[in-house]
Design a protein around this motif. Structure first.
Motif, mmCIF file in Angstrom:
data_model
loop_
_atom_site.group_PDB
_atom_site.id
_atom_site.type_symbol
_atom_site.label_atom_id
_atom_site.label_comp_id
_atom_site.label_asym_id
_atom_site.label_seq_id
_atom_site.Cartn_x
_atom_site.Cartn_y
_atom_site.Cartn_z
ATOM 1 N N ALA A 71 0.931 -1.128 -0.017
ATOM 2 C CA ALA A 71 0.138 -0.122 -0.001
ATOM 3 C C ALA A 71 0.819 1.205 0.061
ATOM 4 O O ALA A 71 0.567 2.386 -0.695
ATOM 5 C CB ALA A 71 -0.886 0.103 1.118
ATOM 6 N N GLU A 72 2.020 1.317 0.747
ATOM 7 C CA GLU A 72 2.858 2.262 0.692
ATOM 8 C C GLU A 72 3.234 2.987 -0.529
ATOM 9 O O GLU A 72 3.411 3.899 -0.937
ATOM 10 C CB GLU A 72 4.117 2.315 1.614
ATOM 11 C CG GLU A 72 3.687 1.970 3.091
ATOM 12 C CD GLU A 72 3.394 0.659 3.806
ATOM 13 O OE1 GLU A 72 3.263 -0.166 2.770
ATOM 14 O OE2 GLU A 72 3.147 0.448 4.760
ATOM 15 N N LEU B 260 0.845 4.613 -2.546
ATOM 16 C CA LEU B 260 0.678 6.074 -2.043
ATOM 17 C C LEU B 260 1.817 6.756 -2.501
ATOM 18 O O LEU B 260 1.631 7.897 -3.088
ATOM 19 C CB LEU B 260 0.882 6.031 -0.463
ATOM 20 C CG LEU B 260 -0.284 5.508 0.199
ATOM 21 C CD1 LEU B 260 -0.180 5.614 1.761
ATOM 22 C CD2 LEU B 260 -1.462 6.353 -0.106
ATOM 23 N N GLU C 173 1.084 7.555 -6.056
ATOM 24 C CA GLU C 173 0.099 8.802 -6.146
ATOM 25 C C GLU C 173 0.477 10.021 -5.595
ATOM 26 O O GLU C 173 0.207 10.766 -6.205
ATOM 27 C CB GLU C 173 -0.817 8.034 -5.021
ATOM 28 C CG GLU C 173 -2.131 7.494 -5.763
ATOM 29 C CD GLU C 173 -3.176 7.473 -4.785
ATOM 30 O OE1 GLU C 173 -3.459 6.327 -4.232
ATOM 31 O OE2 GLU C 173 -3.921 8.188 -4.477
ATOM 32 N N PRO D 204 -2.959 17.281 0.855
ATOM 33 C CA PRO D 204 -2.943 16.275 1.908
ATOM 34 C C PRO D 204 -1.731 15.370 1.704
ATOM 35 O O PRO D 204 -1.368 14.971 0.456
ATOM 36 C CB PRO D 204 -4.281 15.389 1.724
ATOM 37 C CG PRO D 204 -5.131 16.302 0.850
ATOM 38 C CD PRO D 204 -4.290 17.143 -0.177
ATOM 39 N N LEU E 107 -0.360 12.400 1.846
ATOM 40 C CA LEU E 107 -0.812 10.750 1.822
ATOM 41 C C LEU E 107 0.272 9.825 2.739
ATOM 42 O O LEU E 107 0.045 8.899 3.037
ATOM 43 C CB LEU E 107 -0.748 10.219 0.266
ATOM 44 C CG LEU E 107 -1.809 10.842 -0.589
ATOM 45 C CD1 LEU E 107 -1.712 10.152 -1.849
ATOM 46 C CD2 LEU E 107 -3.151 10.704 -0.255
ATOM 47 N N GLN F 117 1.444 9.206 7.585
ATOM 48 C CA GLN F 117 1.738 8.009 8.611
ATOM 49 C C GLN F 117 2.549 7.048 8.368
ATOM 50 O O GLN F 117 2.656 5.962 9.039
ATOM 51 C CB GLN F 117 0.157 7.581 8.948
ATOM 52 C CG GLN F 117 -0.768 8.689 9.083
ATOM 53 C CD GLN F 117 -0.470 9.575 10.484
ATOM 54 O OE1 GLN F 117 -0.536 8.887 11.545
ATOM 55 N NE2 GLN F 117 -0.726 10.869 10.534
ATOM 56 N N GLU F 118 3.422 7.051 7.288
ATOM 57 C CA GLU F 118 4.034 6.037 6.705
ATOM 58 C C GLU F 118 5.252 6.103 6.986
ATOM 59 O O GLU F 118 6.394 6.446 6.384
ATOM 60 C CB GLU F 118 3.595 5.795 5.085
ATOM 61 C CG GLU F 118 2.436 5.727 4.739
ATOM 62 C CD GLU F 118 1.860 4.633 5.795
ATOM 63 O OE1 GLU F 118 2.199 3.450 5.838
ATOM 64 O OE2 GLU F 118 0.380 4.729 5.648
ATOM 65 N N ASP G 200 -5.681 6.861 4.641
ATOM 66 C CA ASP G 200 -4.276 6.402 4.258
ATOM 67 C C ASP G 200 -4.321 5.066 4.111
ATOM 68 O O ASP G 200 -5.342 4.474 3.608
ATOM 69 C CB ASP G 200 -3.403 6.868 5.397
ATOM 70 C CG ASP G 200 -3.684 5.953 6.570
ATOM 71 O OD1 ASP G 200 -4.236 4.934 6.430
ATOM 72 O OD2 ASP G 200 -2.664 6.206 7.467
ATOM 73 N N ALA G 201 -3.174 4.465 3.622
ATOM 74 C CA ALA G 201 -2.897 3.116 3.075
ATOM 75 C C ALA G 201 -3.665 2.034 4.264
ATOM 76 O O ALA G 201 -4.082 1.209 3.407
ATOM 77 C CB ALA G 201 -1.331 2.810 2.909
ATOM 78 N N ARG G 202 -3.681 2.192 5.427
ATOM 79 C CA ARG G 202 -4.349 1.154 6.335
ATOM 80 C C ARG G 202 -5.747 1.793 6.417
ATOM 81 O O ARG G 202 -6.268 1.167 7.351
ATOM 82 C CB ARG G 202 -3.365 1.242 7.473
ATOM 83 C CG ARG G 202 -1.972 0.729 7.361
ATOM 84 C CD ARG G 202 -1.238 0.796 8.743
ATOM 85 N NE ARG G 202 -0.006 1.617 8.656
ATOM 86 C CZ ARG G 202 1.007 1.106 8.070
ATOM 87 N NH1 ARG G 202 1.100 -0.112 7.340
ATOM 88 N NH2 ARG G 202 2.040 1.930 7.966
ATOM 89 N N ARG H 274 -6.990 4.436 7.808
ATOM 90 C CA ARG H 274 -7.339 5.283 8.709
ATOM 91 C C ARG H 274 -7.335 6.740 8.276
ATOM 92 O O ARG H 274 -6.943 7.101 7.077
ATOM 93 C CB ARG H 274 -5.891 5.377 9.574
ATOM 94 C CG ARG H 274 -5.578 4.242 10.410
ATOM 95 C CD ARG H 274 -4.452 4.446 11.065
ATOM 96 N NE ARG H 274 -3.266 4.397 10.143
ATOM 97 C CZ ARG H 274 -1.834 4.848 10.269
ATOM 98 N NH1 ARG H 274 -1.302 4.198 11.612
ATOM 99 N NH2 ARG H 274 -1.203 4.687 9.377
ATOM 100 N N PHE I 7 -6.933 17.004 7.152
ATOM 101 C CA PHE I 7 -6.371 18.036 6.261
ATOM 102 C C PHE I 7 -7.052 19.278 6.369
ATOM 103 O O PHE I 7 -7.981 19.267 5.783
ATOM 104 C CB PHE I 7 -5.764 17.499 4.681
ATOM 105 C CG PHE I 7 -5.118 18.544 4.110
ATOM 106 C CD1 PHE I 7 -3.922 18.977 4.295
ATOM 107 C CD2 PHE I 7 -5.852 19.162 2.994
ATOM 108 C CE1 PHE I 7 -3.298 19.800 3.418
ATOM 109 C CE2 PHE I 7 -5.080 20.085 1.864
ATOM 110 C CZ PHE I 7 -3.998 20.245 2.570
ATOM 111 N N ARG J 279 -8.636 10.850 -4.957
ATOM 112 C CA ARG J 279 -9.023 9.457 -5.903
ATOM 113 C C ARG J 279 -9.874 8.889 -5.253
ATOM 114 O O ARG J 279 -10.042 8.450 -4.120
ATOM 115 C CB ARG J 279 -7.752 8.634 -5.918
ATOM 116 C CG ARG J 279 -6.587 8.940 -6.668
ATOM 117 C CD ARG J 279 -5.553 7.819 -7.120
ATOM 118 N NE ARG J 279 -4.610 8.675 -7.720
ATOM 119 C CZ ARG J 279 -4.788 8.840 -9.155
ATOM 120 N NH1 ARG J 279 -5.692 8.262 -9.730
ATOM 121 N NH2 ARG J 279 -3.529 9.110 -10.017
#
Lengths: 465, 210
Positions: free
Chosen positions: A54-55, A58, A61, A164, A166, A169-170, B124-126, B128, B132, B143
């Motif tokens: 998933a990262e 992101l 993107e 934002p 994305l 949090q990664e 986000d990816a997880r 959550r 913003f 998206r």
């Protein structure tokens, strides 16, 4: 092999996909062409599939979101992006040039380091002014165009101040490359443009010494060392390195962002004007701190970095302000007004670089008696004298004497080369407005300046009749 | 409703848009005006709602009662407060509340108001929700695969110290949302509120955006 063979030689959304020119851990790069597009292009295709995460999605993107919003010669021109959920790809201009890691034959001589470093700093300044922080600056992500302009590629981990984040949090994934990332990135902060200046400091160190200041840590605790550990001063590796270069490098590598340069434009400026670099203890530092002192820094770092401080995140918060001073007429009644105005402007900027420039007529090369250094020294002394009443710390000021016949042209060119944000200069007296020189300097500078210009006029009542 | 001195005129405009197919959802003040014996609000709000009820005709009140709490189309959900419990007027003022509302909406995009400050929440990816604070006039790529909740702000009573009206434009085809602020003659609006005898606090808030 997988996607590589599948894509090469096919057509995708109108792009003819050529050979795979680079195979990285995150993505493959293909040379592509398109009927109507006159310049060579690259298609970046993320390596989803087996290691799909998933990262990575992101990051892809993020790049697709930020690249189209950047313009100028310091980033590859954006052409198209595929839909992330069906055929993810990004097509950009293919930069004619070599990536910095291939050019690296470090250690390089100081002037070479300064030339490359200033080019990268220009590129950083260009993206920072467009609200973007790169956050993954390293030699593989810098391509030098043949004309010496640096291009920053791979914005997958970048941050845009108005969009934002994305990747916010990664932390583990988005932390950048271990040798180059800043202490605040190690702690997960992704919104400080000064992080890129730390990475630039690592690159400068590497170019100048052939070594990495913090090595290549493989663990998080290894990464955290840079929160408190000071690297061996570069002059310990390269004995003949000039002090100004060590000053610039160590100032970029300050663990506390507030003690670094506050703007990439300031770094570029110092690297282009080595004689103007204000030398501090950093310039002469000969070894690392003793263990006891490093340990106390470590202890303090635990608190200092527990909560990242509010940083100046607005682009232009640390402007380069240039004032044109007429050193030929030091007693001109306009001088105090010019000083007052500069003081007022500086009081509005927390952090700034003030550049004082005088233009003197070019020395006549045919005149054997004309000692070339004399007028320079004389005018530089007058500039320093002019500055005295402003009472500014030396590391925020520099003085420059330009020799030129076309004063306005020389000022504008100097402003352009040094990323100046504001030019302050005197207006002609009403009685002088008919005189061609004054009029042409003030009006030609305001007409042609690459930035804002502030024209200072003495109030009419106090003008001599 | 309940914030200005022109409720009838405003409703006429809204009803005209609704007749042309616009999505209109019911807010808590609309509900209070349309429901007799409503006693949920504080003194200021109650006085304004009383006044509004008296100022509106039957057809206006019928229009208000006819409004749905939630509206859906193929890609988006529209709700005044939270889609998780529309009638409870929960404030979507945290990532957790945004997560609950968007999950209940079950659409890629959820649009709401109620909280008077513009915020965009995205997954986000997880999965959550991350908040913003949008910048005015800057289009934000959104998206559909991700999941978004936009608090579009308040036209009449923003609460961030800026009285200009807040709104957002979403182009779901282009997957982009832009938040806007537009100045209007809030001094005149406040003057009319005072002239109508509505509580001073309402006029003050309209003027100051607090």
């Amino acid at each position: 092999m997988g996607a590589r063979d599948v894509l090469a030689g096919t057509a995708l959304d109108g792009f003819s996909v050529g050979e795979c020119v680079h195979e990285g851990a995150m993505a493959r790069l293909y040379a592509v062409s398109h009927g109507a597009t006159p310049f060579p292009m690259l298609m970046k295709v993320p390596r989803f599939g087996a290691g799909e995460s998933a990262e990575m999605m992101l990051a892809f993107e993020t790049e697709a979101m930020i690249l189209p919003r950047l313009s100028g010669p310091h980033v590859p021109r954006f052409v198209a992006a595929g839909d992330v959920s069906t055929v993810p790809y990004i097509v950009t201009e293919r930069i004619e040039g070599s990536s910095l890691d291939r050019l690296l034959k470090a250690p390089l001589p100081a002037d070479e380091v300064a030339r490359i470093g200033a080019a990268i700093a220009d590129a950083l300044h260009a993206i920072h002014s467009q609200d973007v922080i790169h956050l993954d600056l390293k030699p593989d992500n810098v391509v030098m165009r043949r004309d010496g302009v640096a291009v920053l590629v791979d914005l997958a981990l970048a941050h845009h101040r108005k969009l934002p984040d994305l990747l916010a949090q990664e932390m583990r994934y988005a932390a950048g490359s271990a040798p180059y990332i800043s202490p605040e990135q190690v702690l997960g902060k992704r919104s400080d443009a000064r992080s890129d200046l730390f990475a630039l400091g690592v690159i400068l160190y590497e170019l100048a010494t052939g070594k990495l200041p913090f090595g290549t840590p493989l663990t998080l605790s290894g990464l955290r060392d840079r929160l408190w550990m000071d690297p061996a001063p570069p002059r310990a590796h390269v004995a003949g390195m000039p002090q100004w270069l060590q000053e610039v490098i160590l100032r970029c590598l300050e663990p506390d962002a507030a003690r670094r340069y506050q703007s990439a434009a300031h770094v570029a400026f110092d690297l282009r004007n080595p004689r103007q670099v204000a030398l501090t203890w950093r310039a002469t530092k000969a070894g690392r701190r003793r263990f006891a002192s490093q340990a106390s820094r470590w202890w303090r770092a635990r608190d200092t970095y527990a909560l990242p401080r509010g940083a100046k995140e607005e682009p232009g918060a640390a402007p380069v302000i240039m004032v044109a001073v007429d050193t030929v007429h030091p007693d001109d009644p306009r001088q105090p007004e010019l000083q007052r105005t500069v003081r007022r402007i500086l009081s509005l900027s927390g952090e700034f670089r003030l550049v004082c420039v005088a233009v003197v007529p070019a020395a006549d090369p045919g005149d054997p008696a004309g000692g070339r250094d004399d007028p320079q020294v004389e005018h530089r002394i007058r500039l320093r004298h002019w500055l005295r009443s402003l009472d500014i710390e030396p590391e925020r000021v520099s003085v420059h004497v330009l020799e030129a016949l076309d004063a306005a042209g020389a000022l504008v060119e100097f402003a352009r080369r040094n990323n100046v944000d504001l030019i302050v200069l005197g207006a002609p007296f009403s009685g002088e407005r008919a005189l061609a020189w004054w009029r042409s300097v003030a009006s030609s500078v305001t007409a042609n300046a690459p930035c804002s210009a502030h024209v200072v006029r003495v109030p009419a009542a106090t003008e001599p009749v | 409703m309940g914030y200005g001195a022109d409720p009838g005129a405003v409703l006429d405009i809204v009803a005209e848009h609704a007749a042309r197919g616009a999505v209109v959802v019911k807010g808590n003040h609309d509900d209070a005006v349309a429901t007799p014996d409503h006693d949920y609000y504080n003194e200021t709000a109650a006085a304004a709602i009383q006044w509004t009820r008296a100022a509106l005709g039957e057809s206006h009140k019928r229009f208000l009662s006819s409004l749905p709490l939630v509206a859906h189309d193929e890609h988006a959900c529209f709700v005044h407060a939270s889609a998780a419990s529309p009638a409870r007027w929960e404030y979507v003022d945290s990532a957790g509340a945004a997560d609950r509302s968007a999950a209940a909406a079950a659409k890629p995009y959820t649009f709401c108001g109620h909280v008077h400050r513009q915020v965009l929440y995205g997954r986000d990816a997880r999965g959550r929700m991350i908040a913003f604070r949008p910048h005015r006039g800057v289009p934000i790529p959104v998206r559909a695969s991700r999941g978004w909740l936009a608090v579009v702000g308040s036209a009449g009573q923003p609460r961030d110290g800026d009285p200009s009206a807040a709104y957002a434009l979403a182009d779901l085809e282009a997957q982009s949302i832009t938040f806007h602020r537009v100045p209007y003659d809030c001094a005149a609006a406040a003057r009319k509120i005072r002239a109508a005898g509505l509580p001073e606090a309402i006029a003050y808030r309209v003027e100051r955006g607090v």
